[in-house]
Design a protein around this motif. Structure first.
Motif, mmCIF file in Angstrom:
data_model
loop_
_atom_site.group_PDB
_atom_site.id
_atom_site.type_symbol
_atom_site.label_atom_id
_atom_site.label_comp_id
_atom_site.label_asym_id
_atom_site.label_seq_id
_atom_site.Cartn_x
_atom_site.Cartn_y
_atom_site.Cartn_z
ATOM 1 N N ILE A 74 0.842 -1.190 0.000
ATOM 2 C CA ILE A 74 0.000 0.000 0.000
ATOM 3 C C ILE A 74 0.878 1.241 0.000
ATOM 4 C CG2 ILE A 74 -1.875 1.210 1.198
ATOM 5 C CD1 ILE A 74 -2.483 -1.749 0.357
ATOM 6 N N VAL A 75 0.530 2.216 -0.838
ATOM 7 C CA VAL A 75 1.202 3.520 -0.829
ATOM 8 C C VAL A 75 0.323 4.490 -0.051
ATOM 9 C CG1 VAL A 75 2.078 5.435 -2.210
ATOM 10 C CG2 VAL A 75 2.260 3.081 -3.085
ATOM 11 N N MET A 76 0.892 5.030 1.034
ATOM 12 C CA MET A 76 0.220 6.043 1.846
ATOM 13 C C MET A 76 0.948 7.365 1.654
ATOM 14 S SD MET A 76 -2.307 4.473 3.388
ATOM 15 C CE MET A 76 -2.817 5.761 4.532
ATOM 16 N N GLU A 77 0.166 8.464 1.616
ATOM 17 C CA GLU A 77 0.772 9.775 1.374
ATOM 18 C C GLU A 77 0.323 10.778 2.427
ATOM 19 O OE1 GLU A 77 1.676 12.036 -2.576
ATOM 20 O OE2 GLU A 77 -0.447 12.304 -2.106
ATOM 21 N N ARG A 78 1.291 11.554 2.906
ATOM 22 C CA ARG A 78 1.011 12.660 3.830
ATOM 23 C C ARG A 78 1.308 13.952 3.080
ATOM 24 N NH1 ARG A 78 4.907 13.525 8.752
ATOM 25 N NH2 ARG A 78 6.053 14.584 7.118
ATOM 26 N N LEU A 79 0.292 14.820 2.984
ATOM 27 C CA LEU A 79 0.437 16.115 2.319
ATOM 28 C C LEU A 79 0.386 17.218 3.363
ATOM 29 C CD1 LEU A 79 -1.901 15.676 -0.782
ATOM 30 C CD2 LEU A 79 0.595 15.694 -0.753
ATOM 31 N N GLN A 115 -4.748 22.041 11.277
ATOM 32 C CA GLN A 115 -4.277 20.728 10.832
ATOM 33 C C GLN A 115 -3.036 20.919 9.962
ATOM 34 O OE1 GLN A 115 -7.300 18.542 8.729
ATOM 35 N NE2 GLN A 115 -6.072 16.687 8.625
ATOM 36 N N ARG A 116 -1.922 20.329 10.391
ATOM 37 C CA ARG A 116 -0.645 20.502 9.679
ATOM 38 C C ARG A 116 -0.564 19.689 8.395
ATOM 39 N NH1 ARG A 116 2.846 18.891 14.440
ATOM 40 N NH2 ARG A 116 3.408 17.407 12.841
ATOM 41 N N TYR A 117 -1.177 18.510 8.407
ATOM 42 C CA TYR A 117 -1.096 17.638 7.237
ATOM 43 C C TYR A 117 -2.301 16.711 7.175
ATOM 44 C CZ TYR A 117 0.818 14.604 10.843
ATOM 45 O OH TYR A 117 1.001 13.898 11.999
ATOM 46 N N ARG A 118 -2.405 16.013 6.038
ATOM 47 C CA ARG A 118 -3.504 15.062 5.803
ATOM 48 C C ARG A 118 -2.913 13.790 5.200
ATOM 49 N NH1 ARG A 118 -6.520 14.823 0.606
ATOM 50 N NH2 ARG A 118 -5.083 16.479 0.089
ATOM 51 N N TRP A 119 -3.351 12.658 5.706
ATOM 52 C CA TRP A 119 -2.939 11.353 5.190
ATOM 53 C C TRP A 119 -4.040 10.776 4.307
ATOM 54 C CZ3 TRP A 119 1.617 8.905 5.459
ATOM 55 C CH2 TRP A 119 2.536 9.266 6.451
ATOM 56 N N ILE A 177 10.400 4.636 2.562
ATOM 57 C CA ILE A 177 10.090 5.961 2.015
ATOM 58 C C ILE A 177 10.231 5.927 0.501
ATOM 59 C CG2 ILE A 177 10.832 8.372 1.933
ATOM 60 C CD1 ILE A 177 11.796 8.010 4.856
ATOM 61 N N LEU A 178 9.207 6.409 -0.188
ATOM 62 C CA LEU A 178 9.253 6.554 -1.652
ATOM 63 C C LEU A 178 9.576 7.991 -2.034
ATOM 64 C CD1 LEU A 178 6.064 4.511 -2.669
ATOM 65 C CD2 LEU A 178 8.449 3.741 -2.678
ATOM 66 N N VAL A 179 8.938 8.951 -1.350
ATOM 67 C CA VAL A 179 9.131 10.383 -1.615
ATOM 68 C C VAL A 179 9.148 11.108 -0.282
ATOM 69 C CG1 VAL A 179 8.126 12.459 -2.675
ATOM 70 C CG2 VAL A 179 7.883 10.244 -3.817
ATOM 71 N N LYS A 180 10.085 12.033 -0.124
ATOM 72 C CA LYS A 180 10.097 12.847 1.090
ATOM 73 C C LYS A 180 10.651 14.222 0.741
ATOM 74 C CE LYS A 180 11.509 13.004 5.885
ATOM 75 N NZ LYS A 180 12.218 12.325 6.982
ATOM 76 N N ASP A 181 9.795 15.242 0.911
ATOM 77 C CA ASP A 181 10.226 16.633 0.787
ATOM 78 C C ASP A 181 9.405 17.470 1.761
ATOM 79 O OD1 ASP A 181 7.758 17.274 -0.513
ATOM 80 O OD2 ASP A 181 8.628 16.835 -2.477
ATOM 81 N N GLU A 182 9.506 18.789 1.674
ATOM 82 C CA GLU A 182 8.845 19.642 2.669
ATOM 83 C C GLU A 182 7.313 19.582 2.606
ATOM 84 O OE1 GLU A 182 9.825 21.612 -1.022
ATOM 85 O OE2 GLU A 182 11.191 20.878 0.507
ATOM 86 N N SER A 183 6.754 19.191 1.469
ATOM 87 C CA SER A 183 5.296 19.200 1.356
ATOM 88 C C SER A 183 4.662 17.810 1.287
ATOM 89 C CB SER A 183 4.874 19.997 0.121
ATOM 90 O OG SER A 183 5.328 19.353 -1.049
ATOM 91 N N ARG A 184 5.492 16.774 1.077
ATOM 92 C CA ARG A 184 4.903 15.461 0.822
ATOM 93 C C ARG A 184 5.799 14.336 1.347
ATOM 94 N NH1 ARG A 184 3.585 12.881 -5.036
ATOM 95 N NH2 ARG A 184 5.788 13.273 -5.320
ATOM 96 N N LEU A 185 5.142 13.326 1.895
ATOM 97 C CA LEU A 185 5.819 12.097 2.311
ATOM 98 C C LEU A 185 5.007 10.932 1.775
ATOM 99 C CD1 LEU A 185 7.876 10.445 4.053
ATOM 100 C CD2 LEU A 185 6.258 10.703 5.955
ATOM 101 N N GLN A 186 5.644 10.055 1.018
ATOM 102 C CA GLN A 186 4.981 8.836 0.533
ATOM 103 C C GLN A 186 5.728 7.641 1.099
ATOM 104 O OE1 GLN A 186 4.611 8.432 -3.713
ATOM 105 N NE2 GLN A 186 2.634 9.471 -3.725
ATOM 106 N N LEU A 187 4.962 6.725 1.686
ATOM 107 C CA LEU A 187 5.525 5.509 2.255
ATOM 108 C C LEU A 187 4.902 4.289 1.588
ATOM 109 C CD1 LEU A 187 5.316 6.456 6.048
ATOM 110 C CD2 LEU A 187 7.345 6.515 4.598
ATOM 111 N N LEU A 188 5.718 3.265 1.369
ATOM 112 C CA LEU A 188 5.242 1.994 0.831
ATOM 113 C C LEU A 188 5.165 1.004 1.990
ATOM 114 C CD1 LEU A 188 4.536 0.323 -1.742
ATOM 115 C CD2 LEU A 188 6.928 -0.407 -1.715
#
Length: 151
Positions: free
Chosen positions: A9-14, A21-25, A42-53
């Protein structure tokens, strides 16, 4: 024995520009399981987005849910439903299903459930199961009870 499909599953935090609310999953996708690894990565990690597999999940099909699988596949965009919970500020998937009914029951229990587009290979797998187990119920005429016209 019920068919089982291993998935990740790919989950994303924006990040949100919101004082409350600081972010949304949310769940972003479901992929066939390709490795034996069980730890999230971790698939993607920057100041606005985190994607985890999140590997190590399974979709299990049950004959009693065949009508709900059929209803899902009949929708304009079939979905895979991911129920997740926050654990240490990380949205961790708990249950993955392709059953409309099971997803609705989880939402009725106030669980967080996201629907993501069902990949074609998963749709084919579910479709084979539906063709084998789903038997439409014959339509019956419903007779309305009208107390004014009863003797």
């Amino acid at each position: 024995s019920n068919p089982i499909l291993p998935v990740a599953i790919v989950m994303e935090r924006l990040a949100l520009n919101n004082q409350w609310q600081r972010y949304r999953w949310e769940a972003q996708g479901v992929l066939p399981e390709l490795s034996e690894e069980k730890q999230p990565r971790i698939l993607v990690k920057d100041e606005s987005r985190l994607q985890l597999l999140f590997p190590g999940h399974r979709i299990s099909l049950h004959p009693s849910e065949a009508e709900n699988y059929y209803l899902n596949l009949s929708a304009p965009t079939p979905k895979v439903f991911v129920m997740w919970r926050l654990e240490d500020e990380i949205a961790a998937p708990v249950v993955v299903t392709v059953s409309y009914g099971e997803a609705a029951r989880m939402m009725d229990s106030n669980e967080q459930v996201d629907g993501v587009a069902m990949p074609p290979d998963i749709a084919d797998w579910v479709g084979d199961f539906v063709n084998r187990y789903y038997k439409p119920q014959p339509k019956t005429k419903i007779r309305r009870r009208d107390p004014l016209h009863e003797k």
